[in-house]
Design an enzyme around this catalytic site. Sequence first.
Site, PDB file in Angstrom:
ATOM      1  N   GLY A  12       0.787  -1.221   0.000  1.00 46.06           N
ATOM      2  CA  GLY A  12       0.000   0.000   0.000  1.00 46.06           C
ATOM      3  C   GLY A  12       0.818   1.269   0.000  1.00 46.06           C
ATOM      4  O   GLY A  12       0.495   2.229  -0.712  1.00 46.06           O
ATOM      5  N   GLN A  45      -7.596   0.058   3.607  1.00 43.00           N
ATOM      6  CA  GLN A  45      -8.460  -0.484   4.658  1.00 43.00           C
ATOM      7  C   GLN A  45      -9.850  -0.841   4.137  1.00 43.00           C
ATOM      8  O   GLN A  45     -10.532  -1.689   4.708  1.00 43.00           O
ATOM      9  CB  GLN A  45      -8.589   0.520   5.809  1.00 43.00           C
ATOM     10  CG  GLN A  45      -7.329   0.713   6.629  1.00 43.00           C
ATOM     11  CD  GLN A  45      -6.949  -0.510   7.448  1.00 43.00           C
ATOM     12  OE1 GLN A  45      -7.710  -1.465   7.574  1.00 43.00           O
ATOM     13  NE2 GLN A  45      -5.738  -0.497   8.002  1.00 43.00           N
ATOM     14  N   SER A  85      -3.763  -3.230  -0.756  1.00 42.68           N
ATOM     15  CA  SER A  85      -2.660  -4.008  -0.208  1.00 42.68           C
ATOM     16  C   SER A  85      -3.102  -5.428   0.106  1.00 42.68           C
ATOM     17  O   SER A  85      -4.225  -5.650   0.579  1.00 42.68           O
ATOM     18  CB  SER A  85      -2.118  -3.335   1.063  1.00 42.68           C
ATOM     19  OG  SER A  85      -1.037  -4.065   1.600  1.00 42.68           O
ATOM     20  N   SER A  86      -2.214  -6.376  -0.120  1.00 39.84           N
ATOM     21  CA  SER A  86      -2.502  -7.793   0.048  1.00 39.84           C
ATOM     22  C   SER A  86      -2.650  -8.206   1.513  1.00 39.84           C
ATOM     23  O   SER A  86      -3.559  -8.955   1.863  1.00 39.84           O
ATOM     24  CB  SER A  86      -1.379  -8.610  -0.603  1.00 39.84           C
ATOM     25  OG  SER A  86      -1.383  -9.953  -0.190  1.00 39.84           O
ATOM     26  N   HIS A  87      -1.760  -7.723   2.384  1.00 40.58           N
ATOM     27  CA  HIS A  87      -1.714  -8.278   3.744  1.00 40.58           C
ATOM     28  C   HIS A  87      -2.848  -7.804   4.644  1.00 40.58           C
ATOM     29  O   HIS A  87      -2.969  -8.249   5.784  1.00 40.58           O
ATOM     30  CB  HIS A  87      -0.358  -8.006   4.393  1.00 40.58           C
ATOM     31  CG  HIS A  87      -0.155  -6.604   4.867  1.00 40.58           C
ATOM     32  ND1 HIS A  87      -0.199  -6.253   6.199  1.00 40.58           N
ATOM     33  CD2 HIS A  87       0.105  -5.473   4.199  1.00 40.58           C
ATOM     34  CE1 HIS A  87       0.023  -4.957   6.327  1.00 40.58           C
ATOM     35  NE2 HIS A  87       0.209  -4.461   5.115  1.00 40.58           N
ATOM     36  N   THR A 125      11.950  -7.207 -10.653  1.00 44.50           N
ATOM     37  CA  THR A 125      11.294  -8.434 -11.080  1.00 44.50           C
ATOM     38  C   THR A 125       9.967  -8.605 -10.359  1.00 44.50           C
ATOM     39  O   THR A 125       9.869  -8.456  -9.146  1.00 44.50           O
ATOM     40  CB  THR A 125      12.203  -9.650 -10.800  1.00 44.50           C
ATOM     41  OG1 THR A 125      13.445  -9.459 -11.483  1.00 44.50           O
ATOM     42  CG2 THR A 125      11.549 -10.937 -11.279  1.00 44.50           C
ATOM     43  N   CYS A 153       1.960   1.955  11.435  1.00 49.31           N
ATOM     44  CA  CYS A 153       3.029   2.775  10.858  1.00 49.31           C
ATOM     45  C   CYS A 153       3.415   3.936  11.767  1.00 49.31           C
ATOM     46  O   CYS A 153       4.408   4.619  11.519  1.00 49.31           O
ATOM     47  CB  CYS A 153       2.610   3.301   9.489  1.00 49.31           C
ATOM     48  SG  CYS A 153       2.393   1.994   8.272  1.00 49.31           S
TER      49      CYS A 153
END
Length: 381
Positions: free
Chosen positions: A69, A177, A197-199, A235, A323
């Site tokens: 994110g 979120q 964001s994935s997590h 990559t 954060c």
Amino acid sequence: MIYLDYAATTPMSEESLDIFNQVSKSFFGNPNSMHDVGSRASRLLDTSRKELAALLDCPHQGIYFTSGGSESNILALSSLIDAHNGKGNHLITTISEHSSVYHFFKKMENAGFDVTYLPLDEHGQVQLDSVRKAIRKTTILASIQYGNSEIGTIHPIESIGTLLHQHQILFHCDAVQAFGKVPISLTTLKIDSLSISSHKLYGPKGVGAVYINPEVKWQAQITNTTHEMGFRPGTVNVPGIAAFVTSAIAVCNDRIKEQGRIDSLRSALMNELKQATVKSHIEGHPTDYLPHILGLRIDGMEGQYVMLEGNRYGIAISTGSACQVGKQEPSRTMKALGYSDSSAKQFIRLSFGKHTTTEDIGKTAETLRYIINKFLQSKGG
């Protein structure tokens, strides 16, 4: 340990872990390589891009995969501002944005841009009129999060996007979120750029995505970059992306049922806390909120004390966005609501997920009441 910090991160789902392992073994090629091994990885990457675009209801040509994110926010904002800075030097955001966005705009101020930080109302929501008043002829872009990561308040994104587009102002939205928690259709919403964001969705860490409307011009931050259509060097993490999209599909498919369950757990905890000796205050909007986030203040008790005591008794909560943890300053969101430093430091955040149970809520309420009573006894109350 009862984990109530899902807004900070989520555990990977078994399905996501399984896909990550399978793809790591069978699709390990670099998708930019011209041989068959690379081509197989490239086809899987293209499929993942289309599947994520379907969830967001947007053209797949506008999806760019990133490391998460924060990078999504920074790359999107930089790429758009650099491509459109001929229009002017004015930017709009809010004081309560995620740290990646907030500190990006502080950097832009140092670079000579003029930034307007929109105020929040008493529920932590941006009012459309304040956006309207902030607009200038030199305004290039506005960045307003979909939902606040600390108190869960949802902003009127549809109305804001419509207003900004009427003035030909680019609109970036941090939806980290919100994605998977509320319906998001980029065909309907007037959003030029969106980050996820994935997590936060039971996928792996270190993976995210940006959507940028294919009709909107952007400028590559590093020239001659070949990966992700020139948007991001490095990559591409094909196993992580496949696992991310797998978890995102599962979350979105189960969204309505799961958010109803989570909202019930949230309400149950709020009712339980009303029985505490010391008054707790629910922060955020009463109706426009992300159900999985519950922001609280407990009178006379610093959030850090409650968090540490909770941890001692097996409850994992936070004092705000992960954060910002470790910093001495009180929450920017709480300060924007008008609280003093001491009151702002009373803030704690509980956030729920698919492993949260009714029993967890009962135990959490019991533990919080015990911590409060123990604190009062230590103060002679």
